[in-house]
Design an enzyme around this catalytic site. Sequence first.
Site, PDB file in Angstrom:
ATOM      1  N   LYS A 126      64.285 -70.203   7.885  1.00 46.87           N
ATOM      2  CA  LYS A 126      66.111 -70.312   7.496  1.00 46.87           C
ATOM      3  C   LYS A 126      66.523 -68.779   7.441  1.00 46.87           C
ATOM      4  O   LYS A 126      66.903 -68.078   7.815  1.00 46.87           O
ATOM      5  CB  LYS A 126      66.015 -71.456   6.184  1.00 46.87           C
ATOM      6  CG  LYS A 126      67.598 -71.364   6.731  1.00 46.87           C
ATOM      7  CD  LYS A 126      68.499 -72.076   5.555  1.00 46.87           C
ATOM      8  CE  LYS A 126      69.087 -71.403   4.546  1.00 46.87           C
ATOM      9  NZ  LYS A 126      69.577 -72.080   3.205  1.00 46.87           N
ATOM     10  N   ASP A 145      71.059 -74.694   7.285  1.00 47.81           N
ATOM     11  CA  ASP A 145      71.207 -74.409   6.206  1.00 47.81           C
ATOM     12  C   ASP A 145      71.670 -76.049   5.644  1.00 47.81           C
ATOM     13  O   ASP A 145      71.716 -76.936   6.181  1.00 47.81           O
ATOM     14  CB  ASP A 145      72.526 -73.688   5.241  1.00 47.81           C
ATOM     15  CG  ASP A 145      73.797 -74.063   5.851  1.00 47.81           C
ATOM     16  OD1 ASP A 145      73.318 -74.966   6.927  1.00 47.81           O
ATOM     17  OD2 ASP A 145      74.043 -74.167   4.797  1.00 47.81           O
TER      18      ASP A 145
END
Length: 227
Positions: A126, A145
């Site tokens: 991420k 997220d």
Amino acid sequence: MGTPLESREAQAEEVVDRLEEAYPDSTISLRYSNRLELLIAVILSAQCTDERVNKETKHLFEKYDGAEDYADAPEDELAEDLNSITYYNSKAGYIKSSCRTILEEHDGKVPDTMDELTELSGVGRKTANVVLQHGHDVVEGIVVDTHVQRLSRRLGLTEEQRPEAIEQDLMGIVPEGYWQQFTHLCIDHGRATCTARNPDCSDCVLADICPSEKGDSEIDLASGEPW
Ligand code: SF4
């Protein structure tokens, strides 16, 4: 996956279209002025709000100027400079170690590949995706997220739970030109309307196409759990 691919593709396109109209200026909310600051801000943002990170990095980026400053700083002093951030002790360690690697193996520059970035301490897929997209203009994937995770499931775009698996599903249905923007749109809509605890379905631009639209049952159809 229960829903056919074509209908999930159509759903993803419709979601992007509508959210783009609702949030035309959607973009990253972390503040930074170079790639290293971006990397540090993203490391700090794990389990912490962007607002808090921006407040802390304001003085941090004034005090520390470049990878050498972080690598040379005593870890307890760096941690103290981050003490309003969640898990600041661990994150101080990650930043110090990442900066050391950047100096020793990358000539002081933030690397520009997924493999090299994810080898840095505290950097997962991420974080690497955010740095690639906003620091290097390289879009290799979709940043998943907590907002992207929640909205994608509620909107029927995926049934997966893990961010990595959700990302794979999304990459198969979100038009590639929107991979970067999709995240920001989900974050904006997740903050404004489709919040974790109390989504405002009655005021949602996606209500008529959302399988989890809160009707009488007050059950989150995407997860099978109460809201
Ligand atoms: S209808 Fe409700 S659950 Fe669906 S996206 Fe909108 S706010 Fe979220």
